[in-house]
Design an enzyme around this catalytic site. Structure first.
Site, PDB file in Angstrom:
ATOM      1  N   TYR A 163     -11.653  -3.863   1.961  1.00  0.00           N
ATOM      2  CA  TYR A 163     -10.499  -4.092   1.086  1.00  0.00           C
ATOM      3  C   TYR A 163     -10.770  -5.206   0.067  1.00  0.00           C
ATOM      4  O   TYR A 163     -10.604  -4.976  -1.149  1.00  0.00           O
ATOM      5  CB  TYR A 163      -9.272  -4.385   1.953  1.00  0.00           C
ATOM      6  CG  TYR A 163      -7.991  -4.632   1.189  1.00  0.00           C
ATOM      7  CD1 TYR A 163      -7.176  -3.580   0.787  1.00  0.00           C
ATOM      8  CD2 TYR A 163      -7.590  -5.927   0.868  1.00  0.00           C
ATOM      9  CE1 TYR A 163      -5.995  -3.807   0.097  1.00  0.00           C
ATOM     10  CE2 TYR A 163      -6.417  -6.167   0.180  1.00  0.00           C
ATOM     11  CZ  TYR A 163      -5.622  -5.106  -0.204  1.00  0.00           C
ATOM     12  OH  TYR A 163      -4.454  -5.337  -0.899  1.00  0.00           O
ATOM     13  N   LYS A 167     -11.104  -4.626  -4.083  1.00  0.00           N
ATOM     14  CA  LYS A 167     -10.202  -5.286  -5.038  1.00  0.00           C
ATOM     15  C   LYS A 167     -10.983  -6.238  -5.950  1.00  0.00           C
ATOM     16  O   LYS A 167     -10.622  -6.438  -7.112  1.00  0.00           O
ATOM     17  CB  LYS A 167      -9.090  -6.031  -4.292  1.00  0.00           C
ATOM     18  CG  LYS A 167      -8.126  -5.120  -3.533  1.00  0.00           C
ATOM     19  CD  LYS A 167      -7.179  -4.357  -4.470  1.00  0.00           C
ATOM     20  CE  LYS A 167      -6.104  -3.616  -3.708  1.00  0.00           C
ATOM     21  NZ  LYS A 167      -5.136  -2.941  -4.578  1.00  0.00           N
ATOM     22  N   THR A 198       5.360  -4.976   3.801  1.00  0.00           N
ATOM     23  CA  THR A 198       5.318  -3.529   3.539  1.00  0.00           C
ATOM     24  C   THR A 198       4.589  -2.857   4.699  1.00  0.00           C
ATOM     25  O   THR A 198       4.088  -3.539   5.596  1.00  0.00           O
ATOM     26  CB  THR A 198       4.557  -3.203   2.238  1.00  0.00           C
ATOM     27  OG1 THR A 198       3.179  -3.573   2.433  1.00  0.00           O
ATOM     28  CG2 THR A 198       5.125  -3.937   1.041  1.00  0.00           C
ATOM     29  N   THR A 201       1.165  -4.320   5.520  1.00  0.00           N
ATOM     30  CA  THR A 201       1.038  -5.575   6.275  1.00  0.00           C
ATOM     31  C   THR A 201       1.758  -5.503   7.625  1.00  0.00           C
ATOM     32  O   THR A 201       1.830  -6.507   8.324  1.00  0.00           O
ATOM     33  CB  THR A 201       1.602  -6.758   5.462  1.00  0.00           C
ATOM     34  OG1 THR A 201       2.948  -6.432   5.068  1.00  0.00           O
ATOM     35  CG2 THR A 201       0.777  -7.039   4.234  1.00  0.00           C
TER      36      THR A 201
HETATM   37  N1  NAP Z   1       1.670  -5.982   0.878  1.00  0.00           N
HETATM   38  C1  NAP Z   1       0.900  -7.015   0.539  1.00  0.00           C
HETATM   39  O1  NAP Z   1       0.995  -8.126   1.136  1.00  0.00           O
HETATM   40  C2  NAP Z   1      -0.074  -6.902  -0.588  1.00  0.00           C
HETATM   41  C3  NAP Z   1      -0.778  -8.064  -0.955  1.00  0.00           C
HETATM   42  C4  NAP Z   1      -1.706  -7.987  -1.983  1.00  0.00           C
HETATM   43  C5  NAP Z   1      -1.876  -6.798  -2.658  1.00  0.00           C
HETATM   44  N2  NAP Z   1      -1.168  -5.681  -2.299  1.00  0.00           N
HETATM   45  C6  NAP Z   1      -1.365  -4.461  -3.069  1.00  0.00           C
HETATM   46  O2  NAP Z   1      -0.106  -3.979  -3.494  1.00  0.00           O
HETATM   47  C7  NAP Z   1      -0.183  -2.547  -3.670  1.00  0.00           C
HETATM   48  C8  NAP Z   1       0.945  -1.878  -2.933  1.00  0.00           C
HETATM   49  O3  NAP Z   1       0.779  -2.120  -1.556  1.00  0.00           O
HETATM   50  P1  NAP Z   1       1.987  -2.075  -0.502  1.00  0.00           P
HETATM   51  O4  NAP Z   1       1.932  -3.339   0.251  1.00  0.00           O
HETATM   52  O5  NAP Z   1       3.229  -1.646  -1.164  1.00  0.00           O
HETATM   53  O6  NAP Z   1       1.431  -0.938   0.483  1.00  0.00           O
HETATM   54  P2  NAP Z   1       2.102   0.367   1.124  1.00  0.00           P
HETATM   55  O7  NAP Z   1       3.524   0.135   1.457  1.00  0.00           O
HETATM   56  O8  NAP Z   1       1.141   0.780   2.196  1.00  0.00           O
HETATM   57  O9  NAP Z   1       2.065   1.404  -0.089  1.00  0.00           O
HETATM   58  C9  NAP Z   1       0.848   1.934  -0.540  1.00  0.00           C
HETATM   59  C10 NAP Z   1       1.164   3.123  -1.402  1.00  0.00           C
HETATM   60  O10 NAP Z   1      -0.071   3.676  -1.870  1.00  0.00           O
HETATM   61  C11 NAP Z   1      -0.014   5.067  -1.638  1.00  0.00           C
HETATM   62  N3  NAP Z   1      -1.333   5.687  -1.564  1.00  0.00           N
HETATM   63  C12 NAP Z   1      -2.359   5.412  -0.736  1.00  0.00           C
HETATM   64  N4  NAP Z   1      -3.375   6.248  -0.993  1.00  0.00           N
HETATM   65  C13 NAP Z   1      -2.986   7.059  -2.003  1.00  0.00           C
HETATM   66  C14 NAP Z   1      -3.578   8.131  -2.707  1.00  0.00           C
HETATM   67  N5  NAP Z   1      -4.814   8.571  -2.416  1.00  0.00           N
HETATM   68  N6  NAP Z   1      -2.891   8.701  -3.707  1.00  0.00           N
HETATM   69  C15 NAP Z   1      -1.638   8.291  -4.014  1.00  0.00           C
HETATM   70  N7  NAP Z   1      -1.002   7.310  -3.362  1.00  0.00           N
HETATM   71  C16 NAP Z   1      -1.676   6.702  -2.375  1.00  0.00           C
HETATM   72  C17 NAP Z   1       0.783   5.218  -0.356  1.00  0.00           C
HETATM   73  O11 NAP Z   1       1.211   6.555  -0.186  1.00  0.00           O
HETATM   74  P3  NAP Z   1       1.529   7.198   1.256  1.00  0.00           P
HETATM   75  O12 NAP Z   1       2.951   6.805   1.595  1.00  0.00           O
HETATM   76  O13 NAP Z   1       1.368   8.654   1.020  1.00  0.00           O
HETATM   77  O14 NAP Z   1       0.537   6.624   2.223  1.00  0.00           O
HETATM   78  C18 NAP Z   1       1.894   4.245  -0.656  1.00  0.00           C
HETATM   79  O15 NAP Z   1       2.841   4.828  -1.505  1.00  0.00           O
HETATM   80  C19 NAP Z   1      -1.574  -2.154  -3.194  1.00  0.00           C
HETATM   81  O16 NAP Z   1      -2.448  -2.071  -4.297  1.00  0.00           O
HETATM   82  C20 NAP Z   1      -1.993  -3.303  -2.300  1.00  0.00           C
HETATM   83  O17 NAP Z   1      -3.378  -3.427  -2.181  1.00  0.00           O
HETATM   84  C21 NAP Z   1      -0.265  -5.715  -1.280  1.00  0.00           C
END
Ligand code: NAP
Length: 242
Positions: A163, A167, A198, A201
């Site tokens: 990961y 990134k 989310t 996490t």
């Molecule tokens: N949460 C954190 O603390 C955090 C911190 C730093 C960065 N981020 C970044 O923030 C962004 C959003 O993360 P989140 O925390 O909201 O995660 P999340 O709730 O797991 O959501 C991830 C989303 O990406 C979708 N996805 C995964 N693979 C895909 C694919 N092949 N095609 C289309 N959609 C796909 C998932 O769809 P499905 O529902 O179908 O799986 C879901 O809608 C990500 O880039 C993550 O790396 C998050």
């Protein structure tokens, strides 16, 4: 710009859903990308119910067919794209480097790095057709080489490979595109949403930040005007060290 056309990937839940909501609330026409049609339709319907112009777009970001179909649809319906938010991602875990399978490494890079690159490639003509194209690559503070090598940071303590590396590569992609696009009206930035509660996490215990908060910096940069930063790596509080 009166009506912005936006595409948010992975927007059926989590931070992506909140980005779609925030852009919709700002008056944009939002294409809510999701790989699972039932979930994407439901999320788009929910936001439409709140009065936003949000349309579901089936988009598995790892599918070349879906990516080119998305470009064709945007071209047909609008002839341009104003905002691209590369949000979809997988694979936040703490498997040490020696334990990571090549299959897992490839899958994570495919979604987190190569897919944003493919989307930018495919959608660049439409972003160039915008008066002020905006690309946001949703990154992570775990991508920071500086934080990962600075003693006493949580990033230095956490050992992970796929990961953070995916990134970090996304950050470099941002920098290189920023150099190429310097003289265009397109602005591209990498944004860390912060440690947010989310599904990604879940089980990590201490993420208390709501997804709407994670979306704030992303929405702000997506809507930035002529004074938009370009080629930066930021979170809600300001610049992050690369
Ligand atoms: N949460 C954190 O603390 C955090 C911190 C730093 C960065 N981020 C970044 O923030 C962004 C959003 O993360 P989140 O925390 O909201 O995660 P999340 O709730 O797991 O959501 C991830 C989303 O990406 C979708 N996805 C995964 N693979 C895909 C694919 N092949 N095609 C289309 N959609 C796909 C998932 O769809 P499905 O529902 O179908 O799986 C879901 O809608 C990500 O880039 C993550 O790396 C998050």
């Amino acid at each position: 710009m009166s009506e912005r056309i936006a595409l948010v990937t992975g927007a059926n839940k989590g931070i992506g859903l909140e980005v779609a909501r925030g852009l919709g609330a700002a008056g944009a026409t939002v294409y809510l990308g999701a790989r699972q049609p039932a979930l994407g339709e439901a999320a788009a319907a929910q936001l439409r119910g709140e009065g936003h112009d949000v349309r579901f777009l089936e988009l598995d970001v790892t599918s070349a067919l879906h990516v080119s179909a998305a470009a064709a649809l945007l071209h047909r319906e609008h002839g341009r794209l104003d905002i691209l938010v590369n949000n979809a991602a997988i694979g936040l875990d703490f498997t040490p480097p020696s334990q990571v399978s090549m299959a897992s490494l490839r899958a994570i890079f495919e979604t987190n790095t190569f897919a944003p690159m493919a989307l930018i490639h495919e959608l660049l003509p439409l972003l160039r057709a915008s008066a002020a194209g905006r690309i946001i690559n949703v990154s992570s503070d775990f991508a920071s080489l500086t934080l990962n090598t600075t003693p006493k940071t949580p990033h230095r303590k956490a050992i992970s490979l796929a990961y953070p590396a995916s990134k970090a590569a996304l950050n470099m992609l941002t920098v290189q595109y920023a150099k190429e696009l310097r003289d265009s009206t397109i602005r591209i930035n990498a944004v860390d949403p912060g440690f947010t509660d989310t599904d990604m996490t879940a089980g990590m215990g201490n993420a208390t930040r709501p997804p709407a908060q994670g979306a704030v910096a992303i929405v702000r940069l997506a809507l930035a005007g002529d004074d938009s930063p370009h080629g930066t790596y930021v979170n809600e509080d300001g610049p992050l060290p690369w």
